[in-house]
Write an enzyme that holds these catalytic residues in place. Structure first.
Site, PDB file in Angstrom:
ATOM      1  N   GLY A  47      18.245   2.438  64.940  1.00  0.00           N
ATOM      2  CA  GLY A  47      18.711   1.297  64.894  1.00  0.00           C
ATOM      3  C   GLY A  47      20.615   0.697  65.694  1.00  0.00           C
ATOM      4  O   GLY A  47      20.576   2.163  66.793  1.00  0.00           O
ATOM      5  N   SER A  48      21.005   0.033  64.760  1.00  0.00           N
ATOM      6  CA  SER A  48      22.054   0.012  65.244  1.00  0.00           C
ATOM      7  C   SER A  48      22.976   1.021  65.578  1.00  0.00           C
ATOM      8  O   SER A  48      24.206   0.735  66.624  1.00  0.00           O
ATOM      9  CB  SER A  48      22.835  -1.612  65.121  1.00  0.00           C
ATOM     10  N   THR A  49      22.930   1.694  64.863  1.00  0.00           N
ATOM     11  CA  THR A  49      24.066   3.283  65.051  1.00  0.00           C
ATOM     12  C   THR A  49      23.989   3.735  65.930  1.00  0.00           C
ATOM     13  O   THR A  49      24.464   4.945  66.307  1.00  0.00           O
ATOM     14  CB  THR A  49      23.606   4.265  63.638  1.00  0.00           C
ATOM     15  N   PHE A  50      23.186   3.196  67.212  1.00  0.00           N
ATOM     16  CA  PHE A  50      22.830   4.370  68.353  1.00  0.00           C
ATOM     17  C   PHE A  50      23.638   3.268  69.056  1.00  0.00           C
ATOM     18  O   PHE A  50      23.860   3.616  70.453  1.00  0.00           O
ATOM     19  CB  PHE A  50      21.192   4.011  68.457  1.00  0.00           C
TER      20      PHE A  50
END
Length: 639
Positions: A326-329
């Site tokens: 998800g947005s941790t990427f």
């Protein structure tokens, strides 16, 4: 008829010759017999003495003490406890029925156990010991020993068995041992005689399995004298085995215990890494199981319960579970774009709430859009459209290259079971594995950590540690073996532009410390311990539906990564809560508590939290289950 003197003389001569011949023959026979007896009694005396002694002297292998496993502070994670058992050998089992009846009277062995002993003796070799009863009480063991004369062929033995004092807390890392099976033997190129000792315990999972050769030790030898009935008369010699090597892990049992307590009933994983050394301080997978169940052979009912649990207690989610990050990427995509020169930190991108590519709309999580955002703002608000734009400018190959540089898509060389390499896809991967060309939509999905991209909680923690330090942090879990410190791997410079990293770190800082950041509610009030991080929510279904409207197993995963303190990073943390919903509301508060506990080495003070949250935090900590090993739990419960 009367014989003449001549005939009489001839007859006498014939008798004398026969007597001489017979006497000589007898004398020769006696001489040969005497020589043979002398040869056997003198020259072959040692050989016959050995044969005689072999009929009454027996050698038995002694299992060595398995090496102990400690945490970084010296707390035992795996130890050996004394056990009592009785065994019998096929060649000594002439009076088996009478022996089993006597043991039924003495210690109450069941008909099922008696049938098992008969079957195992039938299949066993002549000198292979078969366990009649294991894990006896001291009283039962004493009864068998005292009645030895009435139990021909039965040998009482004192042995060691594995025990895990922290129960569930380290099941997925330390693993467990179990009895050696025929399947285990079939996988071995060379079978150590140790594994032929009945119920010898072999590492089956985790560190116990991967470092089996280090932990198992070498067999000892016991020489005893037996009488014709197989009863042991005396012990002639005893050579103890060589104990296995002790292992010290990098993990901290207090942090690991706290994480399990904090995760509660969630299906989740959390990893804490020292950003200087790469030491894994904790790697918890929740829920867990008691590894002591496996030591003696888990029952079918217990194993079935573990298999059918929808929260999956058996897999080590921290290293085996792979999830869309998800947005941790988004830090990976941002750095790839900055490194390729397709964007500057100050350049803005307008977010109207979606972008249209190839006739398809790719939406931002905020349908109304974020307006104009630069890189720091895109991280603060976690704007999807900004990263859709970066994907089109940069391309998947550059993004994948940066992902690998930050530790994604790699299988780390750790003594843990089933380590997953995740997936950092590119054009070549899709063509080879899917037989199809990479399309722009694939890049847009990958840019926000969806699509084909997969990462483990361990990889996300490594990624965060590298972002915090600009160094090639490599995870390590074995601190020392038998007192010999193990090397710290990696640690060299990543050689990323520090100005680029500074912009990304600033964005991560504002995620938590700007009142418009997606995780502002999970900020740390203590300025010296301020945390930088990133929320993430990864979809497990293609349609966008409110998580509260679907069953638990169809809800989104909640993720959060962080490092702290911001000015001088010490730890990196990753948290993944399966089907938890939102990363900001579920994973971020857990990560904050875990980070603060790691920094303090104890339950953090309430002053580290915003004043408006302190009453809630106090009640949360009060509700946590007791943590620690057996002695610590007893002490706390009494207090």
């Amino acid at each position: 008829m009367k014989r003449t003197p001549t005939e009489t003389a001839a007859s006498t001569r014939r008798i004398s010759r026969r007597a001489l011949f017979l006497g000589g023959s007898q004398l020769a026979f006696m001489g040969i017999l005497g020589l043979r007896m002398r040869y056997m009694q003198v020259e072959q005396a040692d050989e016959f003495r050995l044969l005689a002694e072999e009929n009454r002297i027996r050698d038995f292998l002694l299992a060595p003490a398995r090496g102990l496993i400690y945490d970084r502070s010296g707390t035992l994670l795996a130890e050996n406890e004394q056990t009592f058992r009785v065994v019998i050998r096929k060649e000594d089992a002439a009076e088996l029925d009478a022996v089993l009846m006597k043991l039924e009277e003495l210690i109450g062995i069941t008909p099922e156990d008696q049938a098992r002993v008969r079957k195992e003796l039938k299949d066993a070799g002549p000198s292979a010991p078969v366990i009649i009863a294991d894990r006896l009480s001291w009283e039962a063991f004493s009864l068998v020993s005292a009645n030895g004369p009435a139990l021909p062929g039965v040998t009482p033995e004192v042995g060691l068995s594995r025990y895990y004092p922290l129960h569930e807390d380290f099941a997925h890392l330390v693993g467990y041992v179990g009895p050696v099976s025929s399947y285990d033997i079939s996988k071995m190129e060379t079978v150590d005689p140790l594994y032929k000792i009945p119920k010898f315990q072999l590492g089956k999972f985790g560190v116990e399995a991967k470092l089996e050769d280090v932990l198992k030790g070498k067999a000892g030898l016991r020489r005893v004298e037996q009488n014709a009935y197989g009863r042991i008369i005396r012990e002639l010699d005893r050579q103890e085995g060589q104990p296995g090597n002790n292992i010290q892990l990098t993990v901290d049992h207090k942090v690991q215990n706290f994480i399990h307590a904090r995760l509660g009933g969630e299906s989740a994983a959390a990893v804490v890494i020292d950003v200087e050394t790469g030491d894994i301080i904790a790697a918890a997978s929740n829920p867990a199981y008691d590894p002591n169940l496996f030591v003696r052979g888990i029952s079918s009912a217990d194993y079935k319960a573990l298999l059918e649990n929808d929260h999956r207690p058996l897999p080590a989610k921290s290293v085996q579970g792979s999830y869309p990050p998800g947005s941790t990427f988004k830090m990976v995509t941002a750095l790839a774009a900055l490194d390729s020169g397709t964007v500057t930190p100050e350049e803005t991108v307008r977010c109207p709430g979606y972008v249209e590519v190839g006739g398809r709309r790719f939406h931002c999580w905020k349908r109304a859009g974020h307006g104009n955002l630069n890189l720091v703002g895109s991280l603060r608000h976690s704007c999807d459209v900004y990263y859709y734009e970066m994907a089109q400018r940069t391309g998947i190959d550059k993004i994948a290259e940066m992902g690998r540089k930050l530790g994604l898509g790699q299988e780390y060389d750790l003594p843990l079971s089933g380590i997953n390499s995740g997936l950092m896809p590119d054009k070549q991967w899709k063509l080879a594995k899917r037989g199809a060309e990479w399309v722009v939509g694939d890049s847009l999905n990958a840019a926000i950590g969806q699509g084909f991209v997969l990462a483990t909680p361990l990889q996300l923690a490594v990624m965060t540690a590298r972002l915090a330090t600009n160094r090639e942090i490599v995870p390590r879990i074995v601190k020392s073996i038998d007192g010999v410190e193990q090397p710290v791997l990696g640690g060299g410079p990543l050689e990323l532009n520090e100005n680029m990293l500074r912009a990304v770190r600033q964005g991560m800082y504002e995620v938590l410390n700007s009142n418009r950041g997606t995780a502002f509610a999970s900020r740390i009030a203590n300025e010296s311990l301020r945390m930088a991080g990133k929320t993430g929510t990864s979809q497990v279904r293609s349609t966008v539906v409110n998580n509260k409207q679907v069953p638990w197993e169809q809800r989104d995963h909640a993720l959060f990564v962080a490092f702290a303190p911001y000015d001088k990073p010490r730890y990196a943390v990753s948290v993944v809560v399966e089907h938890g919903g939102g990363g900001s509301s579920v994973a971020a508060p857990i990560a904050r508590d875990v980070m603060l506990f790691s920094l303090h080495g104890a339950v953090p003070p309430l002053s580290d939290y915003p004043s408006a949250q302190q009453n809630t935090i106090r009640e949360r900590f009060r509700a946590l289950p007791l943590i620690g090993n057996d002695a610590e739990r007893d002490e706390r419960s009494q207090a």
